[in-house]
Design a protein around this motif. Structure first.
Motif, PDB file in Angstrom:
ATOM      1  N   SER A  57       0.807  -1.223   0.000  1.00 23.24           N
ATOM      2  CA  SER A  57       0.000   0.000   0.000  1.00 23.24           C
ATOM      3  C   SER A  57       0.838   1.270   0.000  1.00 23.24           C
ATOM      4  CB  SER A  57      -0.912   0.020   1.227  1.00 23.24           C
ATOM      5  OG  SER A  57      -0.137   0.142   2.417  1.00 23.24           O
ATOM      6  N   MET A  58       2.111   1.145   0.384  1.00 22.09           N
ATOM      7  CA  MET A  58       3.004   2.305   0.499  1.00 22.09           C
ATOM      8  C   MET A  58       2.420   3.362   1.439  1.00 22.09           C
ATOM      9  SD  MET A  58       5.488   1.299  -1.276  1.00 22.09           S
ATOM     10  CE  MET A  58       6.481   2.789  -1.348  1.00 22.09           C
ATOM     11  N   SER A  59       1.664   2.891   2.417  1.00 17.91           N
ATOM     12  CA  SER A  59       1.055   3.794   3.397  1.00 17.91           C
ATOM     13  C   SER A  59       1.136   3.147   4.768  1.00 17.91           C
ATOM     14  CB  SER A  59      -0.402   4.081   3.025  1.00 17.91           C
ATOM     15  OG  SER A  59      -1.064   4.725   4.103  1.00 17.91           O
ATOM     16  N   ILE A  60       1.400   3.940   5.789  1.00 15.83           N
ATOM     17  CA  ILE A  60       1.493   3.410   7.149  1.00 15.83           C
ATOM     18  C   ILE A  60       0.117   3.173   7.758  1.00 15.83           C
ATOM     19  CG2 ILE A  60       1.516   5.653   8.304  1.00 15.83           C
ATOM     20  CD1 ILE A  60       3.679   2.611   9.247  1.00 15.83           C
ATOM     21  N   LEU A  61      -0.891   3.881   7.235  1.00 17.28           N
ATOM     22  CA  LEU A  61      -2.221   3.829   7.841  1.00 17.28           C
ATOM     23  C   LEU A  61      -2.849   2.446   7.739  1.00 17.28           C
ATOM     24  CD1 LEU A  61      -4.508   5.332   9.230  1.00 17.28           C
ATOM     25  CD2 LEU A  61      -5.375   5.980   6.968  1.00 17.28           C
ATOM     26  N   LEU A  62      -2.803   1.835   6.565  1.00 17.12           N
ATOM     27  CA  LEU A  62      -3.454   0.540   6.359  1.00 17.12           C
ATOM     28  C   LEU A  62      -2.849  -0.560   7.233  1.00 17.12           C
ATOM     29  CD1 LEU A  62      -5.548  -1.145   4.895  1.00 17.12           C
ATOM     30  CD2 LEU A  62      -3.896  -1.486   3.039  1.00 17.12           C
ATOM     31  N   PRO A  63      -1.518  -0.733   7.260  1.00 14.43           N
ATOM     32  CA  PRO A  63      -0.965  -1.785   8.127  1.00 14.43           C
ATOM     33  C   PRO A  63      -1.226  -1.545   9.609  1.00 14.43           C
ATOM     34  CG  PRO A  63       0.791  -0.480   7.132  1.00 14.43           C
ATOM     35  CD  PRO A  63      -0.469  -0.119   6.429  1.00 14.43           C
ATOM     36  N   VAL A  64      -1.191  -0.283  10.041  1.00 10.46           N
ATOM     37  CA  VAL A  64      -1.493   0.014  11.450  1.00 10.46           C
ATOM     38  C   VAL A  64      -2.933  -0.358  11.770  1.00 10.46           C
ATOM     39  CG1 VAL A  64      -1.820   1.879  13.119  1.00 10.46           C
ATOM     40  CG2 VAL A  64       0.265   1.785  11.743  1.00 10.46           C
ATOM     41  N   LEU A  65      -3.842  -0.004  10.867  1.00  8.17           N
ATOM     42  CA  LEU A  65      -5.253  -0.330  11.071  1.00  8.17           C
ATOM     43  C   LEU A  65      -5.467  -1.840  11.087  1.00  8.17           C
ATOM     44  CD1 LEU A  65      -8.197   0.574  11.321  1.00  8.17           C
ATOM     45  CD2 LEU A  65      -8.304   0.678   8.819  1.00  8.17           C
ATOM     46  N   ALA A  66      -4.804  -2.538  10.179  1.00 11.14           N
ATOM     47  CA  ALA A  66      -4.964  -3.990  10.097  1.00 11.14           C
ATOM     48  C   ALA A  66      -4.457  -4.677  11.364  1.00 11.14           C
ATOM     49  CB  ALA A  66      -4.220  -4.521   8.874  1.00 11.14           C
ATOM     50  N   VAL A  67      -3.291  -4.260  11.836  1.00  2.60           N
ATOM     51  CA  VAL A  67      -2.731  -4.858  13.054  1.00  2.60           C
ATOM     52  C   VAL A  67      -3.621  -4.553  14.257  1.00  2.60           C
ATOM     53  CG1 VAL A  67      -0.802  -4.749  14.677  1.00  2.60           C
ATOM     54  CG2 VAL A  67      -0.361  -4.928  12.223  1.00  2.60           C
ATOM     55  N   THR A  68      -4.154  -3.331  14.307  1.00  2.00           N
ATOM     56  CA  THR A  68      -5.062  -2.965  15.403  1.00  2.00           C
ATOM     57  C   THR A  68      -6.299  -3.851  15.406  1.00  2.00           C
ATOM     58  OG1 THR A  68      -4.323  -0.661  15.317  1.00  2.00           O
ATOM     59  CG2 THR A  68      -6.420  -1.099  16.409  1.00  2.00           C
ATOM     60  N   LEU A  69      -6.850  -4.095  14.224  1.00  2.00           N
ATOM     61  CA  LEU A  69      -8.030  -4.957  14.120  1.00  2.00           C
ATOM     62  C   LEU A  69      -7.697  -6.398  14.506  1.00  2.00           C
ATOM     63  CD1 LEU A  69      -9.638  -3.614  10.819  1.00  2.00           C
ATOM     64  CD2 LEU A  69     -10.483  -3.309  13.155  1.00  2.00           C
ATOM     65  N   LEU A  70      -6.517  -6.852  14.125  1.00  2.00           N
ATOM     66  CA  LEU A  70      -6.100  -8.209  14.493  1.00  2.00           C
ATOM     67  C   LEU A  70      -5.921  -8.343  16.007  1.00  2.00           C
ATOM     68  CD1 LEU A  70      -3.542  -9.021  11.656  1.00  2.00           C
ATOM     69  CD2 LEU A  70      -5.730 -10.165  12.070  1.00  2.00           C
TER      70      LEU A  70
END
Length: 222
Positions: A57-70
């Motif tokens: 994604s070349m964005s920090i927002l998506l991986p942070v959101l995904a890890v938070t949801l996990l």
């Protein structure tokens, strides 16, 4: 410090006993979540998800959101495991204390009472794996009354009961995250005899183990 009395369970104690046990078990959810996060498999999985999404994604927002949801999903899974265990205990014996613990002569259920309120519980019944031993069960003390020696007194009450009825010893099970309970039992002379995975799938995946302790009783000499 208010006086604490240890006595046999009475039917009017039922709701308070369920509350003490349920709250006591629920307290272990945060430490269980931390236990899961410390496991290499969980750390590797979260790291891989984060890196893969960051790269794609070349964005920090998506991986942070995904890890938070996990992480939130993981906490829900742990909460479900404890809720299921509490419900199982209620169905197995805590909804039938009289029949399970008070009617049989070799079983019993006690409460610790302070100022008219139940602040602790413990029970015992013959162990399935060895009828020469009693199994200590349902040990719990309200958080507000810990550090007053109530748990030790409850342990001694069970030991005296077992000794008087000629049992060779006591055994019990606790979990890897219940470190205070482990310290208590070891202080009371219990020895760790085995450690094994809890039966739930999530427990096996996260190395959530149960520990069996055993205490061989010394018989009083006349």
């Amino acid at each position: 410090m208010a006086e604490v009395q240890i006595r046999r369970y009475r039917e009017e104690d039922h709701e308070e006993v369920k509350e003490v046990f349920t709250l006591g078990m629920s307290e272990h959810i945060p430490s269980s979540c931390m236990h899961v996060l410390k496991q290499p498999l969980a750390q590797m999985f979260l790291g891989c998800v984060f890196c893969a999404l960051l790269t794609s994604s070349m964005s920090i927002l998506l991986p942070v959101l995904a890890v938070t949801l996990l992480l939130a999903a993981g906490r829900q899974s742990v909460s479900y495991m404890f809720t299921k265990y509490i419900q199982t205990c209620l169905e197995q014996d805590l909804n039938h204390i009289q029949q399970t613990y008070l009617d049989p002569p070799t079983a019993c259920f006690w409460v610790a009472e302070s100022q008219g309120r139940v602040v602790g519980t413990v029970a015992c019944l013959p162990a399935e794996k060895d009828q020469n031993f009693l199994e200590l069960k349902r040990m719990s003390v309200k958080k507000t009354h810990r550090g007053q020696g109530i748990a030790k007194a409850l342990c001694r009450t069970v030991a005296d009961f077992a000794r008087e009825r000629g049992f060779r010893g006591l055994l019990l099970h606790t979990s890897v995250v219940q470190t205070d309970a482990q310290k208590l039992y070891e202080h009371m002379g219990y020895q760790k005899v085995s450690e094994f995975s809890a039966p739930e799938a999530i427990a096996k995946l996260t190395n959530f183990t149960l520990i069996e302790y055993q205490l061989v009783l010394k018989q009083h000499r006349n």
